[in-house]
Design an enzyme around this catalytic site. Structure first.
Site, mmCIF file in Angstrom:
data_model
loop_
_atom_site.group_PDB
_atom_site.id
_atom_site.type_symbol
_atom_site.label_atom_id
_atom_site.label_comp_id
_atom_site.label_asym_id
_atom_site.label_seq_id
_atom_site.Cartn_x
_atom_site.Cartn_y
_atom_site.Cartn_z
ATOM 1 N N ASP A 1 128.949 20.584 38.527
ATOM 2 C CA ASP A 1 127.852 21.306 37.901
ATOM 3 C C ASP A 1 128.098 22.808 38.095
ATOM 4 O O ASP A 1 127.677 23.405 39.082
ATOM 5 C CB ASP A 1 126.522 20.885 38.530
ATOM 6 N N HIS B 1 123.841 20.078 52.674
ATOM 7 C CA HIS B 1 123.815 21.161 51.690
ATOM 8 C C HIS B 1 122.464 21.877 51.715
ATOM 9 O O HIS B 1 122.402 23.119 51.734
ATOM 10 C CB HIS B 1 124.083 20.604 50.299
ATOM 11 N N GLU C 1 128.660 27.825 49.924
ATOM 12 C CA GLU C 1 128.657 27.325 51.299
ATOM 13 C C GLU C 1 129.977 27.601 52.001
ATOM 14 O O GLU C 1 130.002 28.032 53.151
ATOM 15 C CB GLU C 1 128.402 25.821 51.309
ATOM 16 N N GLU D 1 129.944 17.124 42.927
ATOM 17 C CA GLU D 1 128.901 16.114 42.782
ATOM 18 C C GLU D 1 129.493 14.814 42.259
ATOM 19 O O GLU D 1 130.639 14.762 41.802
ATOM 20 C CB GLU D 1 127.810 16.582 41.809
ATOM 21 N N GLN E 1 121.200 32.542 38.926
ATOM 22 C CA GLN E 1 120.295 31.552 39.512
ATOM 23 C C GLN E 1 119.285 32.206 40.460
ATOM 24 O O GLN E 1 118.088 31.892 40.434
ATOM 25 C CB GLN E 1 121.112 30.495 40.266
ATOM 26 N N ASP F 1 119.501 16.264 37.565
ATOM 27 C CA ASP F 1 120.324 16.557 38.735
ATOM 28 C C ASP F 1 119.435 16.582 39.972
ATOM 29 O O ASP F 1 118.372 17.231 39.970
ATOM 30 C CB ASP F 1 121.035 17.903 38.565
ATOM 31 N N ARG G 1 125.558 31.847 40.488
ATOM 32 C CA ARG G 1 124.651 32.038 41.616
ATOM 33 C C ARG G 1 123.779 33.285 41.488
ATOM 34 O O ARG G 1 122.612 33.267 41.899
ATOM 35 C CB ARG G 1 125.458 32.093 42.917
ATOM 36 N N THR H 1 128.473 21.284 32.464
ATOM 37 C CA THR H 1 128.532 20.286 33.531
ATOM 38 C C THR H 1 129.661 19.334 33.186
ATOM 39 O O THR H 1 129.589 18.620 32.183
ATOM 40 C CB THR H 1 127.202 19.516 33.655
ATOM 41 N N GLU I 1 130.134 22.986 41.826
ATOM 42 C CA GLU I 1 129.417 22.097 42.734
ATOM 43 C C GLU I 1 130.087 20.725 42.708
ATOM 44 O O GLU I 1 130.212 20.110 41.648
ATOM 45 C CB GLU I 1 127.938 21.986 42.353
ATOM 46 N N LYS J 1 122.528 27.098 35.108
ATOM 47 C CA LYS J 1 123.043 25.741 35.246
ATOM 48 C C LYS J 1 123.436 25.107 33.916
ATOM 49 O O LYS J 1 124.126 24.077 33.916
ATOM 50 C CB LYS J 1 121.985 24.859 35.915
#
Length: 351
Positions: free
Chosen positions: A163, A63, A294, A131, A170, A56, A167, A187, A129, A183
């Site tokens: 994905d 971002h 975000e 992606e 993480q 990834d 948080r 996915t 996420e 993570k």
């Protein structure tokens, strides 16, 4: 996939011809149509390829700058290496799943209070996420880098990708080696691979890159794509899904050619079916941000989902659906959807 571009193009042309309204092979043969065609509503879609390895990237400048502003507001907008190479990490291929697979909220270590020891329990800051990803066709031998002039011949096609990200887990685990259990939860990818031949009509200008990148990463041919992307959130208390993000793949700073070439520049070998993710795709506006971290600005600005419903991060029962399509006024190509529902955490201590 490993047979290469001439075979891909030939197979695509044969299918297009057979399915054409001007071609009698299927049009005039009901028995053959009954044998050859299956209603989509009667099909269970599976993961499209056996994914041996998964990488990834972190290739959206918008971002990356937003993350920097949230967590390191007094630092420069980007890390010192960001504009010089496409940053990536090696993910967990075993937890790549097909669209429609539900994902459990993970348990893990977090440390919300830096004056106290970490605790183990359900993630409290669960995120998606937005992606896209591309899949490798022919690979390369160990020790044999793929030059950027040849990179396109190794890119089979693209899928939507979510994905899933924890948080708070993480944040605690990321130093010094990067994300790990935050993570590998899952996915999700869409089951339909859209080939690069199908995307050719939607090619657009490459991003302006400054400072100039290293020689091995330079290419002048256009290899960026106008792919319109959307994220829907459907909570259990919501009557219908609500669109929380509208973005576009064309906002990426690093191209797929550059990602692939950099990945193999040290001689790393890629194999047919390997999955390479774009990283979170965020545009320049608030409504084009590609994750809840975000969109809610780290939980300080709740997302309005209509009818009084608000979110900062995902709740149990929330369904996230990614959609994507290309449309230039003459042709439209769809990616289908990539969807998954967040289930409650498994009670670790009762097992």
């Amino acid at each position: 996939m490993k047979l290469g571009r001439p075979t891909w193009t030939e197979a695509r042309g044969a299918l297009q011809k057979a399915l054409s309204a001007n071609e009698p092979i299927l049009r005039d043969n009901q028995e053959l149509r009954d044998r050859a065609l299956v209603k989509q509503s009667e099909v269970i879609m599976h993961i499209p390829v056996a994914i041996g390895d998964y990488t990834d990237f972190y290739s959206s400048r918008n971002h990356a700058e937003n993350v920097r502003k949230m967590f390191q507001p007094n630092e420069s907008p980007l890390g010192p290496n960001w504009l010089h190479l496409p940053i990536g990490y090696h993910g967990r291929a075993s937890s790549v799943v097909v669209s429609g697979t539900d994902i459990h909220r993970p348990n893990g270590q977090t440390r919300s209070d830096e004056t106290k020891p970490p605790v183990f329990g359900p993630c409290k800051l669960m995120d998606f996420e937005l992606e896209m990803a591309f899949l490798i066709g022919p690979g390369n031998e160990l020790g044999s880098p793929i030059p950027i002039a040849d990179a396109e011949n190794h890119i089979f096609g693209m899928v939507l990708m979510n994905d899933w990200s924890a948080r708070d887990i993480q944040k605690w685990e990321i130093q010094p080696l990067g994300p790990f259990l935050s993570k590998s939860i899952g996915t999700s990818i869409s089951p339909w691979i859209v080939t690069m031949d199908a995307l050719a009509p939607f090619v657009t200008a490459n991003p302006v890159q400054f400072p100039e990148v290293a020689q091995y990463l330079r290419h002048t041919d256009r290899f960026n794509f106008d792919i319109k992307l959307q994220v829907e959130l459907h909570g259990e208390e919501m009557r219908e899904p609500h669109v929380i993000s509208n973005s576009n793949f064309k906002h990426m700073y690093w191209t797929m050619k550059q990602q692939l070439t950099h990945h193999t520049s040290n001689g790393c070998n890629l194999r047919p079916g390997d999955l390479l993710g774009s990283g979170t795709i965020s545009g320049p506006t608030k409504d084009s941000r590609g994750c809840m971290m975000e969109l809610s600005w780290k939980g300080t600005d709740p997302i309005d989902c209509g009818n009084g419903v608000k979110r900062t991060f995902l709740r149990d029962g929330d369904r996230v659906t990614l959609k994507g399509h290309c449309d230039n006024g003459e042709f439209r190509v769809g990616f289908g959807e990539c969807t998954g529902k967040l289930l409650p955490a498994i009670d670790y201590f009762s097992k």
